[in-house]
Design an enzyme around this catalytic site. Structure first.
Site, PDB file in Angstrom:
ATOM      1  N   CYS A 251       4.181  -5.600   5.890  1.00 13.66           N
ATOM      2  CA  CYS A 251       3.366  -6.704   5.394  1.00 13.66           C
ATOM      3  C   CYS A 251       4.311  -7.869   5.127  1.00 13.66           C
ATOM      4  CB  CYS A 251       2.661  -6.284   4.111  1.00 13.66           C
ATOM      5  SG  CYS A 251       1.638  -7.577   3.425  1.00 13.66           S
TER       6      CYS A 251
ATOM      7  N   LYS B  77     -13.481 -11.745  -1.412  1.00 13.58           N
ATOM      8  CA  LYS B  77     -13.001 -10.789  -0.403  1.00 13.58           C
ATOM      9  C   LYS B  77     -12.524  -9.490  -1.043  1.00 13.58           C
ATOM     10  CE  LYS B  77      -8.584 -11.365   1.203  1.00 13.58           C
ATOM     11  NZ  LYS B  77      -7.722 -10.188   1.061  1.00 13.58           N
TER      12      LYS B  77
ATOM     13  N   ARG C 181      -4.758  -3.783   5.554  1.00 11.47           N
ATOM     14  CA  ARG C 181      -4.369  -2.616   4.762  1.00 11.47           C
ATOM     15  C   ARG C 181      -5.496  -2.093   3.874  1.00 11.47           C
ATOM     16  NH1 ARG C 181       0.439  -2.512   3.228  1.00 11.47           N
ATOM     17  NH2 ARG C 181      -0.072  -1.461   1.309  1.00 11.47           N
TER      18      ARG C 181
ATOM     19  N   ILE D 106       5.418 -10.033  -8.358  1.00 12.81           N
ATOM     20  CA  ILE D 106       4.654  -8.902  -7.786  1.00 12.81           C
ATOM     21  C   ILE D 106       5.029  -8.591  -6.338  1.00 12.81           C
ATOM     22  CG2 ILE D 106       2.313  -8.044  -7.289  1.00 12.81           C
ATOM     23  CD1 ILE D 106       1.447  -9.351  -9.883  1.00 12.81           C
TER      24      ILE D 106
ATOM     25  N   ARG E 232      -8.757 -14.571   7.646  1.00 10.01           N
ATOM     26  CA  ARG E 232      -8.909 -13.267   6.986  1.00 10.01           C
ATOM     27  C   ARG E 232      -9.553 -13.432   5.612  1.00 10.01           C
ATOM     28  NH1 ARG E 232      -3.851  -9.904   6.182  1.00 10.01           N
ATOM     29  NH2 ARG E 232      -5.509  -8.769   5.170  1.00 10.01           N
TER      30      ARG E 232
ATOM     31  N   ASP F 115      -1.740 -14.510  -5.925  1.00  9.33           N
ATOM     32  CA  ASP F 115      -2.452 -15.091  -4.771  1.00  9.33           C
ATOM     33  C   ASP F 115      -2.638 -16.599  -4.889  1.00  9.33           C
ATOM     34  OD1 ASP F 115      -2.600 -12.579  -3.716  1.00  9.33           O
ATOM     35  OD2 ASP F 115      -4.685 -12.222  -4.286  1.00  9.33           O
TER      36      ASP F 115
ATOM     37  N   ARG G 125       4.726  -2.672   0.560  1.00 14.94           N
ATOM     38  CA  ARG G 125       3.499  -2.376  -0.181  1.00 14.94           C
ATOM     39  C   ARG G 125       3.199  -0.884  -0.100  1.00 14.94           C
ATOM     40  NH1 ARG G 125      -0.714  -7.112   1.000  1.00 14.94           N
ATOM     41  NH2 ARG G 125      -1.719  -6.175  -0.795  1.00 14.94           N
TER      42      ARG G 125
HETATM   43  N1  EPU Z   1       2.394  -0.880  -5.774  1.00 11.49           N
HETATM   44  C1  EPU Z   1       3.187   0.239  -5.679  1.00 11.49           C
HETATM   45  N2  EPU Z   1       2.600   1.418  -5.296  1.00 11.49           N
HETATM   46  C2  EPU Z   1       1.261   1.507  -4.998  1.00 11.49           C
HETATM   47  C3  EPU Z   1       0.462   0.352  -5.107  1.00 11.49           C
HETATM   48  C4  EPU Z   1       1.050  -0.840  -5.494  1.00 11.49           C
HETATM   49  O1  EPU Z   1       4.390   0.191  -5.933  1.00 11.49           O
HETATM   50  O2  EPU Z   1       0.784   2.605  -4.659  1.00 11.49           O
HETATM   51  C5  EPU Z   1       3.010  -2.164  -6.178  1.00 11.49           C
HETATM   52  C6  EPU Z   1       2.857  -3.237  -5.106  1.00 11.49           C
HETATM   53  O3  EPU Z   1       3.880  -3.161  -4.139  1.00 11.49           O
HETATM   54  C7  EPU Z   1       2.898  -4.518  -5.910  1.00 11.49           C
HETATM   55  C8  EPU Z   1       2.226  -4.121  -7.211  1.00 11.49           C
HETATM   56  O4  EPU Z   1       2.281  -2.682  -7.275  1.00 11.49           O
HETATM   57  O5  EPU Z   1       4.208  -4.877  -6.184  1.00 11.49           O
HETATM   58  C9  EPU Z   1       0.779  -4.534  -7.335  1.00 11.49           C
HETATM   59  O6  EPU Z   1       0.067  -4.192  -6.168  1.00 11.49           O
HETATM   60  P1  EPU Z   1      -1.491  -3.921  -6.201  1.00 11.49           P
HETATM   61  O7  EPU Z   1      -1.736  -2.502  -5.819  1.00 11.49           O
HETATM   62  O8  EPU Z   1      -2.057  -4.415  -7.477  1.00 11.49           O
HETATM   63  O9  EPU Z   1      -2.007  -4.858  -5.013  1.00 11.49           O
HETATM   64  P2  EPU Z   1      -3.009  -4.481  -3.867  1.00 11.49           P
HETATM   65  O10 EPU Z   1      -4.151  -3.707  -4.401  1.00 11.49           O
HETATM   66  O11 EPU Z   1      -2.270  -3.953  -2.703  1.00 11.49           O
HETATM   67  C10 EPU Z   1      -4.514  -6.579  -4.263  1.00 11.49           C
HETATM   68  C11 EPU Z   1      -5.022  -7.703  -3.409  1.00 11.49           C
HETATM   69  C12 EPU Z   1      -3.897  -8.671  -3.121  1.00 11.49           C
HETATM   70  C13 EPU Z   1      -3.335  -9.186  -4.444  1.00 11.49           C
HETATM   71  C14 EPU Z   1      -2.874  -8.010  -5.314  1.00 11.49           C
HETATM   72  C15 EPU Z   1      -2.379  -8.416  -6.685  1.00 11.49           C
HETATM   73  C16 EPU Z   1      -6.761  -6.627  -2.118  1.00 11.49           C
HETATM   74  C17 EPU Z   1      -7.263  -6.164  -0.810  1.00 11.49           C
HETATM   75  N3  EPU Z   1      -5.542  -7.170  -2.155  1.00 11.49           N
HETATM   76  O12 EPU Z   1      -3.517  -5.926  -3.480  1.00 11.49           O
HETATM   77  O13 EPU Z   1      -4.486  -9.745  -2.419  1.00 11.49           O
HETATM   78  O14 EPU Z   1      -2.242 -10.038  -4.203  1.00 11.49           O
HETATM   79  O15 EPU Z   1      -3.984  -7.087  -5.480  1.00 11.49           O
HETATM   80  O16 EPU Z   1      -3.359  -9.089  -7.363  1.00 11.49           O
HETATM   81  O17 EPU Z   1      -7.445  -6.540  -3.127  1.00 11.49           O
HETATM   82  C18 EPU Z   1      -4.605 -11.505  -0.865  1.00 11.49           C
HETATM   83  O18 EPU Z   1      -5.828 -11.515  -1.048  1.00 11.49           O
HETATM   84  O19 EPU Z   1      -3.987 -12.409  -0.234  1.00 11.49           O
HETATM   85  C19 EPU Z   1      -3.810 -10.397  -1.399  1.00 11.49           C
HETATM   86  C20 EPU Z   1      -2.596 -10.099  -0.969  1.00 11.49           C
END
Ligand code: EPU
Length: 418
Positions: free
Chosen positions: A116, A22, A92, A329, A399, A307, A121
């Site tokens: 969320c 996904k 998102r 995280i 999802r 995850d 996030r």
């Molecule tokens: N963060 C910030 N600012 C930002 C972006 C992220 O502070 O602009 C923080 C987040 O709050 C978090 C950390 O950085 O504490 C890491 O977040 P990251 O951006 O890596 O996560 P994401 O891209 O929002 C993806 C997956 C998540 C998975 C995380 C970590 C997708 C669509 N989602 O989220 O997947 O948990 O990486 O590996 O790729 C899931 O599939 O259930 C899921 C939540």
């Protein structure tokens, strides 16, 4: 609202095929907006989030067809640059359209995703990265609006308070592909999904190197070509099915997966006494013996994935002794623990660590899913609980897990969707 009714107590046996990832598929779908032509994506999981991303693209003017795990996205008719609240609030990852829209149309407007269940996030790192590439970003009226007459390569550091960001790395890498000059992304995320998106971009003619390391270099190109690309297997679905086998002390072979993306999870299972035999694209999990509790600290790839923490906490409930799971995280990612406790689990949360005293039998109960991975943990617990468990709000599961009840059913579990 649909729910699962699960009768526990059956050890899983047989083979299950893993679907496409996904979290690689969603940004690759968005990146199809980098051209105005047809993109074909294979090994696509049929998930609610994939259908939502298809609606986001259709709303922009694309035509999307999904058949037999294959997506055809025709972006020739794309004329709009706005992703509205009604779509973004349900997923998102819709924000991934920001980069390709601004790269091709000079502007993009996407609703801010909002709350969320797993914790705050923010998208500040995405914004910082796009600004570094010469985009103007305005957050107003619940929308983020990005404008750029032309994107320009730059050196960007995407380090955040919790380490690197998967989403921001993909966003900035995608924006940089058509930018003038070279972009160097420092502190880029190492996750296999980032590598897969880069694989797709390069298949389109982009020049992205260094993926899988903490420095990605993107040399901008003037144009891209249509591509056909197959998505990697979903490592979290693989881990969830492996944990389902383990929690029921079953004997299951997972096919079409990539064990090398799951080393941290498989080594915890092995260290805990389960028998894990991994080949290049399959994993066999057998009960093993003398199961030991485990200590896990979540961290970005190649560490233990956030995850998978809920599913492993469910497993820890069945292993005598005290296991500890530290989440680093997403701060609210233990909401499901109180639902597990309604099934008889002994879990104490101390700050960001869950201490699980395992070994007492779980009993079926009515429980409510709060997010995607939390729902998976409840389903896993239900597979071993005495009697019947009703898991409500399974739209969260839909999802991110393709036909979970069908896959578990074929392995001998008694799961009904009502
Ligand atoms: N963060 C910030 N600012 C930002 C972006 C992220 O502070 O602009 C923080 C987040 O709050 C978090 C950390 O950085 O504490 C890491 O977040 P990251 O951006 O890596 O996560 P994401 O891209 O929002 C993806 C997956 C998540 C998975 C995380 C970590 C997708 C669509 N989602 O989220 O997947 O948990 O990486 O590996 O790729 C899931 O599939 O259930 C899921 C939540």
């Amino acid at each position: 609202m649909e729910r699962f009714v699960i009768e526990g107590g059956k050890a899983l046996r047989g083979e299950a095929a893993v679907s496409g990832a996904k979290n690689a598929c969603l940004p690759i779908m968005a990146a199809s907006l980098l051209i105005r032509d047809v993109t074909v994506i294979g090994n696509v999981p049929d998930l609610r989030d994939v259908r939502t991303m298809a609606r986001v693209l259709e709303n922009l003017g694309a035509r999307v067809k999904l058949h037999d795990a294959c997506l055809e996205i025709d972006t020739a008719g794309v004329s709009r640059w706005v992703a509205p609240y009604e779509l973004v609030k349900t997923m998102r990852a819709s924000y991934y359209v920001l980069a390709p829209l601004v790269a091709t149309m000079g502007r993009a407007r996407v609703s801010l995703p909002g709350g969320c269940a797993i914790g705050p996030r923010p998208i500040d790192i995405h914004i910082r990265g796009l600004e570094a590439l010469n985009a103007d970003v305005l957050v107003e009226h619940g929308y983020v609006e990005v404008k750029a007459s032309s994107l320009r390569g730059n050196r960007v550091n995407l380090g955040g308070p919790k380490g690197s960001s998967v989403g921001a790395t993909i966003q900035v890498m995608t924006a940089a592909v058509l930018a003038e000059g070279t972009t160097t992304i420092e502190n880029s995320a190492l996750e296999p999904e980032v590598v897969d998106v880069a694989g797709f971009l390069n298949r389109m003619g982009a020049r992205v190197s260094g993926v899988g390391s903490s420095r990605i270099v993107v040399e901008g190109v003037a144009s891209l070509r249509p591509a056909r690309y197959d998505i990697i297997p979903d490592r979290i679905e693989t881990g969830t099915l492996a944990a389902a086998a383990a929690i029921t002390r079953g004997d299951v072979t997972l096919t079409g997966c990539n064990p090398s993306h799951l080393t941290a999870v498989l080594s915890i299972l092995q260290g805990s006494g389960f028998q894990v035999d991994a080949g290049p694209d399959r994993i066999e999990i057998a009960p093993g013996e003398d199961h030991q509790p485990f200590q896990v600290r979540v961290s970005p790839y190649p560490g233990f994935p956030t995850d998978m923490q809920a599913q492993m906490v469910a497993l820890a409930c069945t292993i005598p002794g005290i296991s500890a799971m530290t989440e680093t995280i997403f701060e609210n990612r233990f909401i499901y623990a109180s639902e597990l406790m309604r099934m008889g689990a002994d879990i104490r949360i101390d700050q960001n660590t869950a201490f699980v005293t395992g070994g007492s039998p779980l009993t079926g109960a009515q429980v409510m899913a709060s997010d995607l991975r939390a729902s998976a943990a409840l389903v896993l617990a239900a597979l071993v609980a005495k009697g019947e468990t009703e898991v409500s709000r399974i739209y969260h599961l839909d999802r991110g897990y393709e036909g979970l009840e069908v896959k578990l059913g074929r392995l001998g579990a008694k799961v009904r969707r009502c």
